[in-house]
Scaffold this motif. Structure first.
Motif, PDB file in Angstrom:
ATOM      1  N   HIS A 121       0.806  -1.223   0.000  1.00 56.79           N
ATOM      2  CA  HIS A 121       0.000   0.000   0.000  1.00 56.79           C
ATOM      3  C   HIS A 121       0.841   1.276   0.000  1.00 56.79           C
ATOM      4  CE1 HIS A 121      -4.341   0.768   0.122  1.00 56.79           C
ATOM      5  NE2 HIS A 121      -4.048   1.918   0.689  1.00 56.79           N
ATOM      6  N   ASP A 122       2.131   1.141   0.256  1.00 59.42           N
ATOM      7  CA  ASP A 122       2.990   2.321   0.411  1.00 59.42           C
ATOM      8  C   ASP A 122       3.190   3.098  -0.890  1.00 59.42           C
ATOM      9  OD1 ASP A 122       4.724   1.540   3.269  1.00 59.42           O
ATOM     10  OD2 ASP A 122       3.697  -0.035   2.171  1.00 59.42           O
ATOM     11  N   THR A 123       2.815   2.525  -2.016  1.00 64.05           N
ATOM     12  CA  THR A 123       2.965   3.193  -3.310  1.00 64.05           C
ATOM     13  C   THR A 123       1.814   4.134  -3.636  1.00 64.05           C
ATOM     14  OG1 THR A 123       1.879   1.308  -4.386  1.00 64.05           O
ATOM     15  CG2 THR A 123       4.287   1.274  -4.301  1.00 64.05           C
ATOM     16  N   THR A 124       0.796   4.182  -2.817  1.00 57.17           N
ATOM     17  CA  THR A 124      -0.444   4.886  -3.137  1.00 57.17           C
ATOM     18  C   THR A 124      -0.203   6.373  -3.431  1.00 57.17           C
ATOM     19  OG1 THR A 124      -1.636   3.355  -1.687  1.00 57.17           O
ATOM     20  CG2 THR A 124      -2.789   5.367  -2.350  1.00 57.17           C
ATOM     21  N   GLY A 125      -0.518   6.757  -4.675  1.00 56.16           N
ATOM     22  CA  GLY A 125      -0.414   8.162  -5.061  1.00 56.16           C
ATOM     23  C   GLY A 125       0.991   8.658  -5.313  1.00 56.16           C
ATOM     24  N   TYR A 126       1.910   7.759  -5.645  1.00 60.57           N
ATOM     25  CA  TYR A 126       3.302   8.156  -5.894  1.00 60.57           C
ATOM     26  C   TYR A 126       3.367   9.296  -6.922  1.00 60.57           C
ATOM     27  CZ  TYR A 126       8.199   7.778  -7.363  1.00 60.57           C
ATOM     28  OH  TYR A 126       9.512   8.041  -7.670  1.00 60.57           O
ATOM     29  N   GLY A 161       1.821  -3.010  -6.347  1.00 56.62           N
ATOM     30  CA  GLY A 161       1.686  -1.788  -5.568  1.00 56.62           C
ATOM     31  C   GLY A 161       0.321  -1.155  -5.754  1.00 56.62           C
ATOM     32  N   ASN A 162      -0.276  -0.709  -4.671  1.00 61.20           N
ATOM     33  CA  ASN A 162      -1.595  -0.092  -4.716  1.00 61.20           C
ATOM     34  C   ASN A 162      -1.535   1.299  -5.338  1.00 61.20           C
ATOM     35  OD1 ASN A 162      -4.508  -0.061  -3.709  1.00 61.20           O
ATOM     36  ND2 ASN A 162      -3.714   1.806  -2.768  1.00 61.20           N
ATOM     37  N   GLU A 163      -2.429   1.572  -6.307  1.00 62.50           N
ATOM     38  CA  GLU A 163      -2.605   2.908  -6.893  1.00 62.50           C
ATOM     39  C   GLU A 163      -1.264   3.623  -7.040  1.00 62.50           C
ATOM     40  OE1 GLU A 163      -5.611   4.862  -4.531  1.00 62.50           O
ATOM     41  OE2 GLU A 163      -7.094   3.305  -4.925  1.00 62.50           O
ATOM     42  N   ALA A 197      -3.904   0.591 -11.762  1.00 63.26           N
ATOM     43  CA  ALA A 197      -3.877   1.763 -12.630  1.00 63.26           C
ATOM     44  C   ALA A 197      -3.312   2.974 -11.898  1.00 63.26           C
ATOM     45  CB  ALA A 197      -5.287   2.073 -13.120  1.00 63.26           C
ATOM     46  N   PRO A 198      -2.829   3.976 -12.652  1.00 62.68           N
ATOM     47  CA  PRO A 198      -2.433   5.262 -12.055  1.00 62.68           C
ATOM     48  C   PRO A 198      -3.664   6.127 -11.807  1.00 62.68           C
ATOM     49  CG  PRO A 198      -2.110   5.371 -14.415  1.00 62.68           C
ATOM     50  CD  PRO A 198      -2.614   3.971 -14.117  1.00 62.68           C
ATOM     51  N   ASN A 199      -3.422   7.417 -11.517  1.00 64.74           N
ATOM     52  CA  ASN A 199      -4.518   8.353 -11.202  1.00 64.74           C
ATOM     53  C   ASN A 199      -5.297   7.859  -9.985  1.00 64.74           C
ATOM     54  OD1 ASN A 199      -4.982   8.271 -14.698  1.00 64.74           O
ATOM     55  ND2 ASN A 199      -3.866   9.906 -13.651  1.00 64.74           N
ATOM     56  N   TRP A 200      -4.562   7.523  -8.922  1.00 60.29           N
ATOM     57  CA  TRP A 200      -5.165   6.981  -7.706  1.00 60.29           C
ATOM     58  C   TRP A 200      -6.019   5.754  -8.030  1.00 60.29           C
ATOM     59  CZ3 TRP A 200      -3.275   8.976  -3.258  1.00 60.29           C
ATOM     60  CH2 TRP A 200      -2.691  10.242  -3.321  1.00 60.29           C
ATOM     61  N   GLY A 201      -5.547   4.974  -8.988  1.00 55.75           N
ATOM     62  CA  GLY A 201      -6.199   3.717  -9.343  1.00 55.75           C
ATOM     63  C   GLY A 201      -7.308   3.833 -10.355  1.00 55.75           C
ATOM     64  N   GLN A 202      -7.746   5.061 -10.702  1.00 58.12           N
ATOM     65  CA  GLN A 202      -8.962   5.215 -11.506  1.00 58.12           C
ATOM     66  C   GLN A 202      -8.716   5.445 -13.003  1.00 58.12           C
ATOM     67  OE1 GLN A 202     -12.627   6.637  -9.596  1.00 58.12           O
ATOM     68  NE2 GLN A 202     -11.284   7.953  -8.408  1.00 58.12           N
ATOM     69  N   ILE A 228      -8.435  -2.051 -12.101  1.00 55.88           N
ATOM     70  CA  ILE A 228      -8.964  -0.693 -12.090  1.00 55.88           C
ATOM     71  C   ILE A 228      -9.726  -0.478 -10.791  1.00 55.88           C
ATOM     72  CG2 ILE A 228     -11.040  -1.434 -13.356  1.00 55.88           C
ATOM     73  CD1 ILE A 228      -9.324   2.025 -13.624  1.00 55.88           C
ATOM     74  N   HIS A 229      -9.565   0.688 -10.168  1.00 55.31           N
ATOM     75  CA  HIS A 229     -10.317   1.038  -8.967  1.00 55.31           C
ATOM     76  C   HIS A 229     -11.417   2.012  -9.377  1.00 55.31           C
ATOM     77  CE1 HIS A 229      -6.743  -0.022  -6.091  1.00 55.31           C
ATOM     78  NE2 HIS A 229      -7.117  -1.018  -6.873  1.00 55.31           N
ATOM     79  N   MET A 230     -12.644   1.704  -8.997  1.00 54.83           N
ATOM     80  CA  MET A 230     -13.792   2.475  -9.473  1.00 54.83           C
ATOM     81  C   MET A 230     -14.456   3.219  -8.321  1.00 54.83           C
ATOM     82  SD  MET A 230     -15.529   0.177 -12.490  1.00 54.83           S
ATOM     83  CE  MET A 230     -14.721   0.152 -14.107  1.00 54.83           C
ATOM     84  N   TYR A 231     -14.205   4.533  -8.310  1.00 56.29           N
ATOM     85  CA  TYR A 231     -14.841   5.429  -7.347  1.00 56.29           C
ATOM     86  C   TYR A 231     -15.527   6.554  -8.124  1.00 56.29           C
ATOM     87  CZ  TYR A 231     -12.318   2.817  -3.739  1.00 56.29           C
ATOM     88  OH  TYR A 231     -11.847   1.822  -2.917  1.00 56.29           O
ATOM     89  N   GLY A 232     -15.212   7.810  -7.843  1.00 54.49           N
ATOM     90  CA  GLY A 232     -15.980   8.918  -8.388  1.00 54.49           C
ATOM     91  C   GLY A 232     -15.891   9.130  -9.885  1.00 54.49           C
TER      92      GLY A 232
END
Length: 337
Positions: A121-126, A161-163, A197-202, A228-232
């Motif tokens: 999870h430490d990669t989130t938003g690199y 790595g997450n997001e 995916a990049p862009n915070w997963g989205q 792919i992470h699906m939020y807003g």
């Protein structure tokens, strides 16, 4: 033509045929799946080593922040999930999830008949988040814990790595992802690898979508799946369908590695996410079991890690249309079917 000449020609033909058969790689020498090490990708589908499709129906579990909540594995299984995606830490933002701890997590997954997706999870938003680390740093972590995962290819998917990028420097995603996958393969990892995916997963820039084929082709094993992470960003059925079918039509493996019913950046269409993935036979993993911070506590599936206290999101996710109860099937590595 004499019998001797015919016999010589036949012998030569047989020799050529045998040589060509011996030159075929073992992975292609039999029916699909018969020689796979474990979970693998075939024709754009995640399969078990016996060739059966495996459609992920899972729950994200925040282990790195709640290391004592090991009962959650059994509780998640009891709700019908066939997969758990487990938050780990490389030690850069939170205490490192070490070899012994990873071994214990793998044992919990197997004891509870779950496929285990392990993610750093430490990669989130690199690139946007100052505290986040690169995919290369995450890959080094996977090398440190490799001994805990050797021989577990039937049960474990490695989510590097997450997001791994925020909304800046995301153009590096393709090269950095290829390099991280290559580092793991060079070290002997044969597991199915999942890449976020990049862009915070989205992936609102479609960086992963547009470069997925190049990333997939760079993996010599072909055992790579995109998440792919699906939020807003995914607020309507048309947007959900367009993104997922772009991969399906290209023959590339995809799943929804995180999603919720609400978010601060918009209102995701959870009905469409669950419905379209079911229609296409794709996996999904809901965020998350419990323990979210107060500003996003609405994403808890259960209150206070109590399996007897489903939230409204948990009720929808587990028991609603296209939910876990209706669509989840246990991995055959456990059922033997």
């Amino acid at each position: 033509m004499t019998k001797t000449r015919i016999g010589a020609l036949l012998a030569a033909a047989v020799a050529v045929l045998l040589a060509s058969l011996l030159a075929v790689p073992a992975a292609f020498a039999g029916p699909p799946g018969t020689t796979a090490v474990g979970l693998r990708i075939s024709d754009g589908r995640l399969q078990e080593s016996n060739g059966n499709d495996f459609v992920i129906r899972g729950v994200n579990h925040p282990h790195a922040w709640y290391t004592g909540e090991t009962q959650s594995f059994a509780d998640i299984k009891a709700q019908g999930a066939n997969t758990v995606r487990v938050v780990l830490s490389s030690g850069d933002q939170w205490p490192e999830t070490g070899v012994a701890e990873v071994e214990s997590i793998v044992a919990e997954c197997k004891a509870n008949r779950l496929i285990c997706v392990l993610e750093v999870h430490d990669t989130t938003g690199y690139g946007e988040s100052a505290a986040a680390v690169s995919l290369d740093v995450a890959a080094d972590y996977w090398l440190r814990v490799q001994s805990a995962l050797e021989g577990e290819e039937d049960h474990i998917i490695v989510n590097i790595g997450n997001e791994p990028f925020g909304n800046t420097t995301y153009q590096q995603w393709t090269a950095d992802t290829q390099a991280a996958v290559g580092k793991l393969r060079d070290a002997g990892y044969e597991h199915t690898i999942m890449v976020d995916a990049p862009n915070w997963g989205q992936d609102w820039t479609h960086t992963m979508r547009d470069n997925a084929q190049a990333v997939y082709d760079s993996d010599p094993t072909g055992n790579l799946i995109f998440s792919i992470h699906m939020y807003g960003v995914y607020t309507s059925e048309s947007v959900v369908r367009d993104y997922l079918t772009s991969f399906v039509n290209a023959g590339l493996p995809i799943l929804v590695g995180e999603f919720g019913h609400n978010h601060s950046d918009g209102d995701p269409d959870e009905d469409a996410i669950m419905g379209v993935t079911t229609e296409l036979g794709l996996g999904y993993i809901g965020w998350s079991w419990s323990g979210n911070s107060s500003e996003v506590a609405y994403l808890d599936l259960v209150n206070g890690f109590d399996p007897g206290s489903l939230t409204s999101w948990g009720e929808r996710f587990f028991n609603g249309p296209d939910g876990i109860a209706e669509t989840s099937e246990e991995a055959t590595i456990y059922s033997g079917s």
